[in-house]
Design an enzyme around this catalytic site. Structure first.
Site, PDB file in Angstrom:
ATOM      1  N   HIS A   6     -28.646 -35.899-150.238  1.00  0.00           N
ATOM      2  CA  HIS A   6     -27.909 -37.007-150.107  1.00  0.00           C
ATOM      3  C   HIS A   6     -27.877 -37.977-151.187  1.00  0.00           C
ATOM      4  O   HIS A   6     -26.846 -38.756-151.108  1.00  0.00           O
ATOM      5  CB  HIS A   6     -28.349 -37.786-148.962  1.00  0.00           C
ATOM      6  CG  HIS A   6     -28.407 -37.139-147.537  1.00  0.00           C
ATOM      7  ND1 HIS A   6     -27.016 -36.314-146.964  1.00  0.00           N
ATOM      8  CD2 HIS A   6     -29.389 -36.924-146.429  1.00  0.00           C
ATOM      9  CE1 HIS A   6     -27.380 -35.704-146.012  1.00  0.00           C
ATOM     10  NE2 HIS A   6     -28.673 -36.098-145.413  1.00  0.00           N
ATOM     11  N   HIS A  61     -27.706 -31.738-142.199  1.00  0.00           N
ATOM     12  CA  HIS A  61     -26.830 -32.701-142.774  1.00  0.00           C
ATOM     13  C   HIS A  61     -25.821 -32.211-143.800  1.00  0.00           C
ATOM     14  O   HIS A  61     -26.231 -31.240-144.567  1.00  0.00           O
ATOM     15  CB  HIS A  61     -27.595 -34.043-142.924  1.00  0.00           C
ATOM     16  CG  HIS A  61     -28.472 -34.186-141.768  1.00  0.00           C
ATOM     17  ND1 HIS A  61     -29.918 -33.956-141.888  1.00  0.00           N
ATOM     18  CD2 HIS A  61     -28.482 -35.008-140.611  1.00  0.00           C
ATOM     19  CE1 HIS A  61     -30.553 -34.252-140.624  1.00  0.00           C
ATOM     20  NE2 HIS A  61     -29.546 -34.900-139.865  1.00  0.00           N
ATOM     21  N   ASP A  90     -33.825 -28.512-140.530  1.00  0.00           N
ATOM     22  CA  ASP A  90     -33.550 -29.191-139.420  1.00  0.00           C
ATOM     23  C   ASP A  90     -32.043 -28.804-138.698  1.00  0.00           C
ATOM     24  O   ASP A  90     -32.206 -29.421-137.868  1.00  0.00           O
ATOM     25  CB  ASP A  90     -33.130 -30.685-140.023  1.00  0.00           C
ATOM     26  CG  ASP A  90     -32.505 -30.937-141.247  1.00  0.00           C
ATOM     27  OD1 ASP A  90     -31.824 -29.818-141.593  1.00  0.00           O
ATOM     28  OD2 ASP A  90     -32.463 -31.883-141.973  1.00  0.00           O
TER      29      ASP A  90
HETATM   30  C1  3YP Z   1     -31.063 -39.910-142.421  1.00  0.00           C
HETATM   31  C2  3YP Z   1     -30.811 -41.090-141.676  1.00  0.00           C
HETATM   32  C3  3YP Z   1     -30.445 -40.692-140.102  1.00  0.00           C
HETATM   33  C4  3YP Z   1     -30.254 -38.966-140.043  1.00  0.00           C
HETATM   34  C5  3YP Z   1     -31.345 -38.604-141.491  1.00  0.00           C
HETATM   35  C6  3YP Z   1     -30.905 -37.211-142.255  1.00  0.00           C
HETATM   36  C7  3YP Z   1     -31.898 -36.796-143.195  1.00  0.00           C
HETATM   37  C8  3YP Z   1     -31.720 -35.594-143.655  1.00  0.00           C
HETATM   38  O1  3YP Z   1     -32.533 -34.827-143.056  1.00  0.00           O
HETATM   39  N1  3YP Z   1     -30.915 -35.136-144.550  1.00  0.00           N
HETATM   40  O2  3YP Z   1     -30.681 -33.971-144.654  1.00  0.00           O
HETATM   41 ZN    ZN Z   2     -31.091 -32.789-143.134  1.00  0.00          ZN
END
Ligand code: 3YP
Ligand code: ZN
Length: 372
Positions: free
Chosen positions: A143, A182, A268
């Site tokens: 991210h 995600h 995840d």
């Molecule tokens: C970050 C805030 C809510 C969901 C979360 C995701 C983190 C993650 O695993 N990104 O790949």
């Molecule tokens: Zn994730």
């Protein structure tokens, strides 16, 4: 076959605090729970299972090293890098940028070690020291955009590794396959205009970040058509993920013809994950791994580096990871202790009509991906 493996104990020291997602705060009813979602035990337990199961003995240990400032600055702004350095020196640490991604004192050193771990594994694969490899790094990276961290990510580990492969090792065409549940928005942003990097993200549709990751985001400028998003509806399961791998992602790799494949590997999408609803089993991750290995064998001498992203089930991440790494190494994986429990669960094993429809929306875009 030689499979590289990378872990460092400091990855298990990334202090995400005692809140569950945002800091514990009595005023708003957020009790301390002791474990933030991204508590490093998810990953530390995976390393321990790799070791205790004997799998570690079949792997070639690649040492981690911190990414240097200049290596991080190939991806990130000085402002972002230097803010993390500064907050890392504070007595109670800081946050990657969005208030839900805390790190403790010294968090910079751990984040730099995560970026450097991804870089070291890509380096070992490209130099032929190993045939393929898995970098179990923490914190995650996909991210993080050039100007900030977010979503538990401080620096974009995969992007730092890809820039190293391009600029130091001279690798011309690189494909990143991101199957974290995600959207890999940071990796997408870094390589948006880069025609030499194909970024593919398969994720739960509009989960996080909630408004991005649509099929309409296809890269820009010279990088037009070298970004591909494959959003999947909640409950997609093994069948839906493998179907999209076969119908969209592997054809996208064939179209692009990479010299190296990097997988941004989140666990995840798993059935037990508390932050997502995608219902993939450990066997599903093994099949995804086999498919990417086959594509890499066909296209680029098997050069494949997998880099850990998210994964929040304290029960299942370790199992999914150990089975994935065994598959990558071509050795017999441990049995999934939850196999019987998941054997007849609706949503995991059969493809549904609405999953097919969303896959077809991405499938038609593969024709535009430029080759050599
Ligand atoms: C970050 C805030 C809510 C969901 C979360 C995701 C983190 C993650 O695993 N990104 O790949
Ligand atoms: Zn994730």
């Amino acid at each position: 076959m030689t499979t590289g493996y990378l872990w460092h104990p400091l990855y298990g020291w990334n202090d995400t605090g005692s809140g569950s997602l945002t800091p514990a705060d009595p005023a708003v009813g957020l009790q301390p729970v002791g474990h933030h979602f991204a508590h490093p035990d998810n990953k530390r337990r995976m390393h321990e299972l790799v070791e205790v199961s004997g799998l570690l003995d079949q792997l070639h240990r690649v040492p981690a090293r911190p990414a240097k400032r200049a290596e991080i600055l190939r991806v990130h702004t000085e402002e972002h890098h230097d803010r993390i350095v500064a907050e890392s020196a504070l007595p109670k640490g800081g946050d990657a940028g969005d208030g839900v991604s805390p790190f403790g004192k010294g968090g910079y050193e751990i984040a730099a070690l995560a970026a450097g771990g991804a870089l070291a594994m890509v380096d070992a694969v490209v130099r032929g020291e190993v045939d393929n490899g898995f970098a179990l790094v923490n914190p995650c990276g996909h991210h993080a955009v050039p100007e900030t961290g977010m979503g538990f990510c401080v620096f974009n580990n995969v992007a730092v590794a890809v820039r190293h492969a391009q600029e130091v090792l001279g690798v011309e065409r690189i494909a990143v396959v991101d199957w974290d549940v995600h959207h890999g928005n940071g990796t997408q942003a870094v390589f948006w205009e880069d025609p030499r990097v194909l970024t593919v993200s398969m994720h739960q549709d509009r989960l996080y970040p909630p408004r991005g990751g649509t099929v309409g985001e296809r890269g820009g400028g010279a990088g037009l058509y070298t970004n591909l998003n494959v959003p999947r509806p909640p409950g997609t399961g093994d069948a839906g993920y493998v179907d999209a791998m076969d119908a969209v992602i592997v054809p996208a790799l064939r179209a692009f013809q990479p010299d190296l494949v990097v997988v941004a590997c989140g666990f995840d999408p798993s059935y037990f994950d508390p932050l997502a609803h995608t219902m993939v089993s450990a066997a599903g991750f093994a099949t995804l791994t086999e498919r990417v290995m086959e594509a890499a064998a066909e296209l680029c001498d098997g050069r494949l580096a997998m880099v850990q992203e998210g994964g929040y089930s304290i029960h299942y991440v370790a199992i999914c990871g150990a089975i994935t790494i065994a598959t990558l190494a071509g050795v017999e994986p441990i049995a999934d202790p939850y196999l019987a429990l998941l054997a007849d669960v609706y949503g995991i094993h059969a493809l549904e009509e609405h999953q097919l429809a969303s896959r077809k929306a991405a499938e038609v875009l593969v024709a535009d991906i430029p080759g050599r």
